[in-house]
Design an enzyme around this catalytic site. Sequence first.
Site, PDB file in Angstrom:
ATOM      1  N   TYR A 153     -14.376  11.059  -1.165  1.00 32.16           N
ATOM      2  CA  TYR A 153     -13.150  10.595  -2.217  1.00 32.16           C
ATOM      3  C   TYR A 153     -13.104  11.663  -3.557  1.00 32.16           C
ATOM      4  CZ  TYR A 153     -11.810   6.468   0.239  1.00 32.16           C
ATOM      5  OH  TYR A 153     -11.129   5.527   1.274  1.00 32.16           O
TER       6      TYR A 153
ATOM      7  N   ARG B 160       0.912  -1.118   0.072  1.00 30.88           N
ATOM      8  CA  ARG B 160      -0.088  -0.129   0.029  1.00 30.88           C
ATOM      9  C   ARG B 160       0.683   1.172   0.139  1.00 30.88           C
ATOM     10  NH1 ARG B 160      -4.545   1.563   4.525  1.00 30.88           N
ATOM     11  NH2 ARG B 160      -4.836   3.942   3.688  1.00 30.88           N
TER      12      ARG B 160
HETATM   13  C1  G6P Z   1     -12.620   4.259   4.038  1.00 30.52           C
HETATM   14  C2  G6P Z   1     -13.081   3.630   2.800  1.00 30.52           C
HETATM   15  C3  G6P Z   1     -12.396   2.235   2.783  1.00 30.52           C
HETATM   16  C4  G6P Z   1     -10.973   2.383   3.039  1.00 30.52           C
HETATM   17  C5  G6P Z   1     -10.741   3.042   4.330  1.00 30.52           C
HETATM   18  C6  G6P Z   1      -9.216   3.012   4.517  1.00 30.52           C
HETATM   19  O1  G6P Z   1     -13.435   3.757   5.118  1.00 30.52           O
HETATM   20  O2  G6P Z   1     -14.404   3.617   2.566  1.00 30.52           O
HETATM   21  O3  G6P Z   1     -12.838   1.535   1.675  1.00 30.52           O
HETATM   22  O4  G6P Z   1     -10.319   1.146   3.098  1.00 30.52           O
HETATM   23  O5  G6P Z   1     -11.260   4.107   4.518  1.00 30.52           O
HETATM   24  O6  G6P Z   1      -8.793   3.468   6.088  1.00 30.52           O
HETATM   25  P1  G6P Z   1      -7.512   3.128   6.585  1.00 30.52           P
HETATM   26  O7  G6P Z   1      -7.430   3.347   7.819  1.00 30.52           O
HETATM   27  O8  G6P Z   1      -7.062   1.974   6.201  1.00 30.52           O
HETATM   28  O9  G6P Z   1      -6.711   4.297   5.687  1.00 30.52           O
HETATM   29 MN    MN Z   2     -14.812   2.023   0.995  1.00 33.85          MN
END
Ligand code: G6P
Ligand code: MN
Length: 431
Positions: free
Chosen positions: A251, A93
Amino acid sequence: KLKIAVIGGGSSYTPELIDGIIQRAIELPVHEIQLVDIKEGEDKLNIIYSLTKRMIKKAGLDIEVYKTLNRRKAIANSDFVVTQIRVGGLKARALDEKIPIRYDVIGQETTGPGGFAKALRTMPVMLEICKEIEELAPNAWLINFTNPVSIITEMVLKHTNVKTIGLCNVPVGMVNNIAEILECDKANLKIDFIGLNHMVYGKRIYLEGIDITTKVIDKLMEGKSPNMRNIPDLNWDPELIKSLKVIPCPYHKYFYMKDKILEETKQGLTEQGTRAEQVMKIEEELFQLYSQKEVEEKPKKLEERGGAYYSEAAISLISAIYNDKSEIHTVNIGNNGAISSMPGNVVVEVNAVVGKNGAKPITVGELPTEIKGLVQMVKAYELLTVEAGVNQCYSSGLMALVSNPLVPSVDVAKQILDDIILENNRYITLD
Ligand code: G6P
Ligand code: MN
Ligand code: NAD
Ligand code: MN
């Protein structure tokens, strides 16, 4: 007797799911939970397994919990398979978030070239999982959280016989946030969602059946707006909100504010690292908490992750199917005419009536011209990404990136694509 297999069981989000199962224990008689992971995730799996057992015990429930690295065994005869995997882990990632930045393109794990790379790593694994479901649990529902949800769900729908629904916490989050802004009960708020995963808009908003879209737009113009923990908290331009006439999701900032987001992320890189690097730290603290014997509930700290509260979406959806509720949920499924300006057989994110036969999309009509081009362009990008993944095809991969609104030129697309292939050589081959 209900059996649920959780693939990627070692995820720090699993307590979220377990909490949802506990909250709905009366209506959803889960009998067996299989937590599955891979060798690399075994330590996390062990911690999650013990925490799950403590949570179930504290709730006084009689559910058999198992942990295993044997995916076939876990899938066999399941009623629901939940997928929440991260192929390549947070290391991969971090690369997804860094590679595009080299060329002044936004690096995000679900949208743009970062999401493209994640999709290419994930598709082969999801295809294997689907083959096993076809063979060992042909009646099971696959509830997919694995990002990019739109692309993964699209691939499952087109290239397998598995019954699937893709889920995200963004629509739930938008309802919660707007209810907060309006200071009203979220149960009375209804949003007509239209678009794609992480590219979804509120077309109309109703409070107790009355259309209050303009009121919401006015409120958002004052500066308050839904956001998520993982997205830079930049304010919307009020002029954009007024002119769009629909409600964007968090987003959309990546698309309407490319330059600002890019600047903000570049600054953040030197100060706090990529979001992946921040998540590594949060995760470490989460697992420290999870390891403590006294912890018998989902800890508050989980709210620092972007996916907080996603069990609300997942377990209520599973219950709607199991109990044949005919309840409305926002899901990723085949369009089937719900959005008239999109082909019938592509995956979209819309409201649907959910019961024992799955999700039936509710007609939401045309994409307004203000958003039509962007949504259709992103859909084309997604379709080409599926082609690239399933056929391991470089040309489709290149055209996917060229079609992505965040990528400015073919030269940049090529450089990013070649870096992605090189730096993901364990996972991605394209010719
Ligand atoms: C949001 C999105 C998810 C994503 C997440 C990332 O809730 O809907 O699809 O994976 O955020 O969160 P993070 O804490 O892993 O950055
Ligand atoms: Mn999501
Ligand atoms: P994570 O890094 O904790 O990964 C989850 C687990 O998957 C890990 O334990 C890992 O070992 C395991 N895994 C990796 N490769 C695997 C494979 N080939 N087979 C089986 N398991 C494998 O990740 P996370 O932060 O918990 O996120 C998991 C997934 O859920 C990601 O794809 C993320 O984008 C997605 N997500 C989606 C939403 C949503 O709104 N849809 C919300 C949160 C997270
Ligand atoms: Mn080819």
